[in-house]
Design an enzyme around this catalytic site. Structure first.
Site, short mmCIF file in Angstrom:
data_model
loop_
_atom_site.label_atom_id
_atom_site.label_comp_id
_atom_site.label_asym_id
_atom_site.label_seq_id
_atom_site.Cartn_x
_atom_site.Cartn_y
_atom_site.Cartn_z
N GLY A 1 3.49 -6.14 8.35
CA GLY A 1 3.57 -6.64 6.99
C GLY A 1 4.93 -7.20 6.61
N ILE B 1 0.84 -1.21 0.00
CA ILE B 1 0.00 0.00 0.00
C ILE B 1 0.87 1.25 0.00
CG2 ILE B 1 -1.88 -1.22 1.12
CD1 ILE B 1 -1.11 0.20 3.76
N GLY C 1 8.57 -4.06 13.26
CA GLY C 1 7.68 -3.18 12.50
C GLY C 1 8.19 -1.76 12.39
N LYS D 1 16.08 2.72 1.98
CA LYS D 1 15.37 3.80 1.31
C LYS D 1 13.88 3.79 1.63
CE LYS D 1 16.76 5.05 -2.80
NZ LYS D 1 16.99 5.24 -4.27
N GLU E 1 4.68 2.34 11.53
CA GLU E 1 3.93 3.22 12.42
C GLU E 1 4.79 3.92 13.47
OE1 GLU E 1 1.45 -0.14 13.18
OE2 GLU E 1 -0.34 0.98 12.67
N LEU F 1 15.27 -3.63 6.17
CA LEU F 1 15.30 -4.48 4.97
C LEU F 1 15.65 -3.68 3.73
CD1 LEU F 1 12.13 -6.51 5.93
CD2 LEU F 1 14.50 -7.33 6.00
#
Lengths: 179, 744
Positions: free
Chosen positions: B525, B482, B702, B633, B705, B630
């Protein structure tokens, strides 16, 4: 009616209520331009009409007989990107990509406005406009990016403006104005 | 990992730590690199296809009709004029089946259905279908709806005393430990303040859209969704069809931020209309309908109490939150979620209660909980530091816990203090002046700090990876991108482990015909979906070693070649008719045995105009740790996005509910003010090195957020430092500042 879009000729008989944006998206298969608000508030639909950037959702298709219209599809393809398109990729000037075609079309139009010496809201001396990050941010503020790639968008546009001579032209205008 | 044959499944439940990662031992050297997005060229050239853009034949256009009362029963819906208009095909409704409101993320049941009894202003009650968008839109204005008006609860302040405890869910609504009242009475320094935050909207750039097409009793829905695997189940249940008759396609999604986690009303409306008409129906929400009838972040009222000893060590933390939601909806904005574990303190009271209001649904928006909860906690910490007279960073250092202060389990990894210290050094924290003393002309300058924390979560996720006869790898999962960078990081993980150039990995996302993925939400995700791809690639390594006739750990995979035993063989020659494997990750005991979270520190500099009260963010820095990064950028971009959400949250974003009927007053992007380019300076982001072996095999936590968590608080604290005025009612608009500013 006859429309020239991305150098190609299109014949269409649009409903008088159809916006230029919907003509492209729903009738001509050009879905690169996006609809984010349909009210001229987000800039996702930005196209170039006769070289100037406009919100295509606020313009009726029937007003554009014989105009030269350029959408994101006309700037470049994945295999042959426009310098601004490849700068956006390099600088990650997007995330979801939905506002991106509008950002890039807007940037093309904006840099042309700078080359013409048009001032903006943040231009201190109207006779001697300077071109800097504040000018880029201000002039690109009609294009909302909710993913908020703004710093990267500024980096991408600055890089292109330095490479394509826009910065030099702006500087020359400043000098000529005696600033 | 030997003995895998074609089509094997490599499943892992995170019950134990996973100290070794193939990402550390592989040779391709693409993981973590700041590589350009693999889907970038499509996005910048307008070739990425979003939900409303699939070129199907014979599409009819749907336009949604909304209720125009706050509550009430529909007594008549007269569509005779609308139906008679040129181009109109039909006006369709199904009161029982239409969705009252969207579903929350990850649920496998249908959302609340039934629209005859209107639950909130703007509820979707019908759909007009026509041969053109324009005809449908105009006809929708001519649908005459009559209501028997109901009695509604539209004011938070009027009904706050009726707040009720939510039913217990994944996040316990109430937690009590020790005795906060007594500890407050005995504390040397205390803070007892109330912060309020308004309703907010995710305002993703792509409006919610569904293009529904039925064929042989099966529905394909091209939709703008974050979590297709569960959205498919929600849609099937809503329509009363079996899940195997529903396919969702969401290859590109124009942002979500929580608003597209569950299915929204346009999906069922489009599906019902498409079935009745026997042709595809496209229903795209107008921007105003996104504001009216999708999901908002709840407003909050947060009472924050802190008690400390003479040295600033916390003895009491009270964080009592009131939120709002529709009757029957159990979601609550978990504002205290990070308060559970961020600081030491023996006596703790963290509660959430819901005020039932007839406003649109409240649900997830980026970092539900922390995004607004850390405004209160980090604001109160700043207030306490000021009161005691010590540096706010030092106060945080003194309250750094050795273990989770409630669950008494260790942190899997935690680098809050290093983030604060690194940020302080980089931002020039030492130059901070006493509140209200740095005046430059008409502008007051100030800097502020806040901690960032966001719980790390792992979700069940599956992916299939295959290698074709040309030695190219194909990743398939219904996971979505997304804007998060999923296409790119899944390609990097695959390329790294299988030793392939990035361009030899093709990633297919967002199609429920592929194995079910975690979906995009909750910052899970990359860790979840990435681990499923990791596991599939791990199995493929076993297959490759077997084909090569060597032990797996004696083999190096690089640039499409298999190197072992003094041989270097092209991978394409070893795969035969192709190899494939499925990877599947699931959360396990590591979640209970360790407190897992990403951390960071936000630093902000603001300038406040003494004449107008205008606030400008001049500089902002975020230093974060989230395990392995990971892609440097795309990770940075996620944090830029989160920090900018923080700017909006702090200064401009506020949904206004009409107290007479709950209607969203500012229901467009001209009136609901998200940050634009000129509101955002050239933000800085830095990551500190970290690995988390308890999180997943990638050692990544994560990231989507943590960038918003604490960001608004840092701006609020900077604003106090600039002006000496402490505003606790967000957003921090100029009208709330003017009275406290110095005389001009």
């Amino acid at each position: 009616m006859h429309f020239t879009i991305n150098g190609q000729s299109y014949q269409a008989e649009p409903d008088i209520r159809t916006s230029l944006l919907d003509l492209c998206r729903e009738h001509l298969g050009l879905t690169g331009s996006k609809k984010g608000c349909d009210h001229g508030q987000c800039g996702a639909c930005t196209m170039l009409v006769n070289g100037r950037r406009i919100n295509s959702c606020l313009s009726l298709a029937v007003m554009h007989q014989d105009d030269e219209i350029v959408t994101i599809e006309g700037l470049g393809t994945p295999e042959d990107l426009h310098p601004l398109q490849s700068a956006f990729v390099r600088h990650d000037g997007y995330q979801c990509g939905y506002c991106t075609p509008g950002q890039i079309c807007s940037a093309v139009g904006m840099l042309d406005e700078v080359r013409k010496g048009w001032p903006s809201h943040v231009t201190g001396d109207l006779d001697a406009p300077r071109f800097n990050d504040d000018e880029i941010s201000e002039r690109m503020s009609g294009n909302i990016c909710r993913c908020a790639a703004y710093p990267n968008i500024v980096d991408a546009i600055r890089e292109v403006a330095e490479a394509d001579g826009t910065v030099d032209i702006a500087l020359r205008q400043t000098v000529e104005a005696g600033a | 990992m030997f003995g895998f044959g074609k089509g094997d499944t490599n499943a892992l439940t995170m019950n134990t730590a996973h100290p070794d990662s193939l990402l550390d031992t592989s040779a391709q050297d693409v993981i973590g690199k700041p590589l350009d997005r693999v889907d970038g060229p499509k996005k910048v050239s307008g070739q990425a296809t979003y939900a409303a853009e699939y070129a199907l034949d014979d599409v009819a256009y749907g336009y949604l009709v909304r209720a125009t009362v706050g509550t009430g029963k529909i007594t008549d819906l007269d569509a005779s004029v609308a139906r008679a208009m040129p181009g109109v095909i039909d006006v369709i409704t199904d009161y029982a089946t239409f969705l009252r409101n969207p579903q929350q993320g990850g649920e496998t049941s249908a959302p609340t259905q039934g629209v005859e009894d209107v639950a909130y202003h703007g509820e979707i009650i019908a759909i007009v279908v026509a041969e053109s968008y324009e005809a449908a839109r105009d006809a929708a204005e001519q649908v005459k709806v009559t209501y028997a008006p109901g009695e509604g609860r539209y004011s938070f302040l009027a009904h706050r005393e009726e707040a009720e405890k939510p039913s217990t869910q994944q996040i316990p609504p109430h937690h009590k430990q020790g005795d906060v009242d007594t500890a407050m009475a005995e504390a040397v320094h205390t803070i007892d303040v109330t912060y309020t935050t308004p309703s907010q909207n995710s305002a993703a750039m792509e409006p919610h859209a569904s293009l529904a097409v039925w064929q042989d009793g099966a529905l394909t829905l091209y939709g703008a969704y974050q979590m297709p695997a569960s959205d498919k189940l929600q849609l099937a249940k809503s329509l009363g069809v079996s899940a195997d008759k529903v396919r969702i396609v969401a290859a590109f999604v124009g942002g979500g931020f929580g608003s597209k986690l569950g299915i929204a009303p346009e999906s069922v409306a489009a599906a019902i209309a498409a079935k009745r008409l026997g042709r595809p129906v496209k229903a795209v929400m107008a921007r105003q309908q996104v504001f009216d009838a999708t999901v908002r972040r709840s407003n909050t009222e947060q009472r924050m109490r802190l008690g400390a000893d003479a040295d600033g060590r916390l003895t009491a933390i009270g964080h009592e939150t009131l939120v709002s939601n529709l009757p029957g909806e159990d979601f609550f904005e978990p504002a205290g979620v990070a308060t559970h574990f961020l600081y030491e303190g023996e006596n703790r009271l963290i509660t959430h209660d819901i005020v039932r209001l007839d406003w649109m649904l409240a649900g997830s928006m980026r970092a539900p909980g922390e995004a607004v909860g850390l405004i209160a906690l980090e604001g109160a910490i700043d207030e306490l530091a000021e009161k005691i007279g010590i540096d706010p960073i030092e106060l945080r250092r003194r309250n750094e816990p050795r273990e989770d202060p409630e669950k008494k389990v260790p942190y899997s990894s935690r680098a809050l203090i290093p983030c604060l210290e690194r940020g302080a050094e980089k931002f020039g924290w030492a130059q901070r002046k006493p509140a209200g003393t740095d005046r430059r002309g008409d502008w007051l300058y100030g800097i502020g700090v806040a901690s960032a924390a966001r719980s790390n979560m792992l979700q069940k996720s599956a992916a299939k990876v295959s290698i074709d006869g040309q030695g190219k790898a194909h990743v398939e999962t219904d996971m979505t991108d997304i804007g998060t960078g999923t296409y790119t990081i899944l390609a990097q993980i695959t390329a790294e482990i299988l030793g392939l150039p990035l361009e030899d990995v093709i990633v297919h996302l967002g199609d429920t015909d592929a194995p079910p993925g975690a979906g995009s939400g909750g910052s899970w995700g990359a860790g979840s979906s990435g681990s499923s791809v990791y596991l599939a690639c791990e199995a493929l390594r076993g297959q490759i070693a077997k084909a090569m006739g060597v032990a797996e750990d004696a083999m190096t995979l690089k640039d499409g070649r298999v190197i072992a035993d003094n041989r270097s063989v092209p991978l394409a020659e070893l795969v035969g008719e192709g190899m494939e494997a499925t990877g599947q990750i699931a959360p396990g005991k590591q979640e209970q045995l360790f407190n897992q979270a990403s951390y960071g520190a936000h630093f902000a500099e603001v300038a406040v105009n003494v004449v107008t009260g205008e606030v400008r963010v001049k500089r902002m820095l975020g230093v974060f740790t989230a395990g392995r990064i990971l892609n440097a950028k795309t990770a940075r971009s996620q944090c830029l996005g989160g920090m900018t959400f923080g700017i909006g949250c702090a200064l401009t974003e506020e949904l206004v509910h009409d107290p007479r009927n709950g209607k969203i007053v500012n229901r467009d992007l001209g009136e609901y003010h998200v940050p634009v380019n000129a509101d955002v300076p050239q933000l800085e982001v830095e990551f500190l090195q970290e690995r988390d072996i308890h999180a997943n095999p990638l050692h990544a936590k994560g990231l989507g957020e943590v960038g918003i968590c604490g960001a608004a608080g840092a701006i609020g604290n900077a604003l106090y430092n600039a002006t000496g005025v402490r505003v606790r009612d967000y957003p921090l608009t100029l009208d709330k500042l003017l009275e406290g500013l110095p005389a001009v």
